[in-house]
Design an enzyme around this catalytic site. Sequence first.
Site, PDB file in Angstrom:
ATOM      1  N   GLU A   1       0.830  -1.204   0.000  1.00 39.32           N
ATOM      2  CA  GLU A   1       0.000   0.000   0.000  1.00 39.32           C
ATOM      3  C   GLU A   1       0.870   1.262   0.000  1.00 39.32           C
ATOM      4  O   GLU A   1       0.586   2.232   0.722  1.00 39.32           O
ATOM      5  CB  GLU A   1      -0.959  -0.010   1.195  1.00 39.32           C
ATOM      6  CG  GLU A   1      -1.961  -1.154   1.141  1.00 39.32           C
ATOM      7  CD  GLU A   1      -3.062  -1.043   2.178  1.00 39.32           C
ATOM      8  OE1 GLU A   1      -4.195  -1.404   1.874  1.00 39.32           O
ATOM      9  OE2 GLU A   1      -2.771  -0.580   3.301  1.00 39.32           O
TER      10      GLU A   1
ATOM     11  N   GLU B   1      -6.763  -7.246  -0.653  1.00 42.44           N
ATOM     12  CA  GLU B   1      -7.304  -7.128   0.706  1.00 42.44           C
ATOM     13  C   GLU B   1      -8.787  -6.781   0.602  1.00 42.44           C
ATOM     14  O   GLU B   1      -9.151  -5.673   0.208  1.00 42.44           O
ATOM     15  CB  GLU B   1      -6.559  -6.063   1.524  1.00 42.44           C
ATOM     16  CG  GLU B   1      -5.122  -6.416   1.835  1.00 42.44           C
ATOM     17  CD  GLU B   1      -4.451  -5.439   2.789  1.00 42.44           C
ATOM     18  OE1 GLU B   1      -5.180  -4.617   3.399  1.00 42.44           O
ATOM     19  OE2 GLU B   1      -3.222  -5.492   2.920  1.00 42.44           O
TER      20      GLU B   1
END
Length: 630
Positions: A192, A267
Amino acid sequence: MSAAIISFHRPMRRLLPLLLAGGLGLSATPAPTPAHTFTLGAEQFLLDGKPFQMISGELHYPRIPREAWRQRLKMAKAMGLNTVGTYVFWNAHEPQPGQYDFTGNNDVAAFVKMAQEEGLWVVLRPSPYVCAEWEFGGYPYWLQNIAGLKVRSQEPQYVAAYRRYLQAVAKQLAPLQVNHGGPILMVQVENEYGSYGSDKAYLASNKKLFEEVGFDGLLYTCDPVRDVAAGHLPGLLPAVNGTDKPSQIRKLVQANHGGKGPYYVAEWYPAWFDWWGTKHHTVPARNYTPGLDSVLRAGMSINMYMFHGGTTRGFMNGANYKGDSSHYEPQISSYDYDAPLDEAGNATPKFLAFREVIAKYRPAGQPLPAVPAAKPSVALPALQFTQNSSLLDRLPAPVASATPLTFEALKQAYGFVLYRATVTGGGTQKLKISDLRDYAVVMVNGKRVGTLDRRLRQDALEVALPAGPVQLDILVENLGRVNFGEYLLQNNKGITKSVSLGGTEVKSWKMFGLPFDQAPTLAKTSGRALTATSAPTIRSIAFNVDKPVDTYLDLRTWGKGVVWVNGHNLGRYWAIGPQQTLYVPAEWLKKGQNTIAVLELLKPEQTKLPFLDHAILNDLQPGVATTTND
């Protein structure tokens, strides 16, 4: 040479040269596992050239007792998963510079091999930064002791430390990639990153490092929806986090991947994590089953974060903090996450609902395995402590300094530090701690006079001082370093600036390091009958178990502290909630005698410790154990 060859009878020995030369097709070593190919198709992943849809769930090996890994993996299969995902945690594997640990619960290679034995593929996430509600986002504390080092950058000192660590990880895991016969399908580069920065040169250097150390299979990046463009490295597959809308997934991936797929939600959140002082986060399965169904129906791959959270044991929880205008939010020890598999590894209604959706997309002729029965749990008889030891009576040798030293300066990662100074008493004075991180128990001449809590932005209290020289003790707890955002590099712990009393800076300190990296013990000669004290205390007791079975410590009547069972640090408890129990895995109990040790900060008079057969994760007690003046 194998035992089978050694045990051959005399006539057979004449054939040994032929056998060893391969003349009869026998080998002294087992044949290697066949290698596979795992590549990117225009729309789907291709395993050995055939379309493959990953239905994956995240679970983290350090958050599960090693003895329970296989049971959790079997549960993953039973829900219909064909893949599992896991981070690799730098601070678990290199707790001090150059000291690597891949043993016991840190044996990630054994975990990956076990997944393969259970018929599961693996997505590996060894980026040095993991977030994961984990202390410092996975970074080892000692990086902060290197002047000028900047994580998540091309700063040379960081890159050098990163390279050494990644080399150690690759020795463990690179041979387990799918193209070498292992189960690892893909390896994630960074984590991320788009939520943190957009330096493509930095991402490219990450990719190069991964390749240099031996990760020669499929690499990818992952970012939340709004950050995909910033965090994606051209040439790598951009996975998307936090969405189950196929049209959105397709658009984002194609926009950053030459108009092509395949499509992977790295995710997908079936709920959320918890932090101290806020309610337990739960979301009904019915809110998520339509989204899961839509992604699978579209032929896209998905990884649910978390499939099974487990427990963040010891002092490894992280924290959130967004600056002076926000609250510091340390996460609780339970990582239940309201996941399909609960903290103890049992199926939940969410597990069964997701399983029903996944079953629709199973290959023909491959029915789901039966769901294993829930593990039994019991409420053991309550324990009654009869001995204790004041924490102030068992301090190590101190380190002296004119001003307070941080945990980092003391080369201490986690736990507690006791700061002690002698001050001149008389009257009531204001005690102020500049940049306390994170929680302090303040004592005058060994008696607790108050607490300070960074969560509540508390940094001062009025203290009554008797006349004459006064011993001022400040016990500071590291409640968890920030694991996300721009404050990763402002993560020092302890008293990070100064202490003043009545407006005058206090000097001449002694620091007593209390990392509690081992369970505290009470020697027979030091343990004594419970005595009245308001200082933090350590208790220990032996108890018998007829048959090891899951159980839960009920800490609702206690204050704040840490518990160890048979040397295993179960995590923190705190009466403010929402977590009021600590999970005790059956795997960590023994038939016969067991031991429990408790460090209690606020209620040294508490002597009874009950058990329950279930967890309590949503019981808030606002205002309990948070006052600045006792």
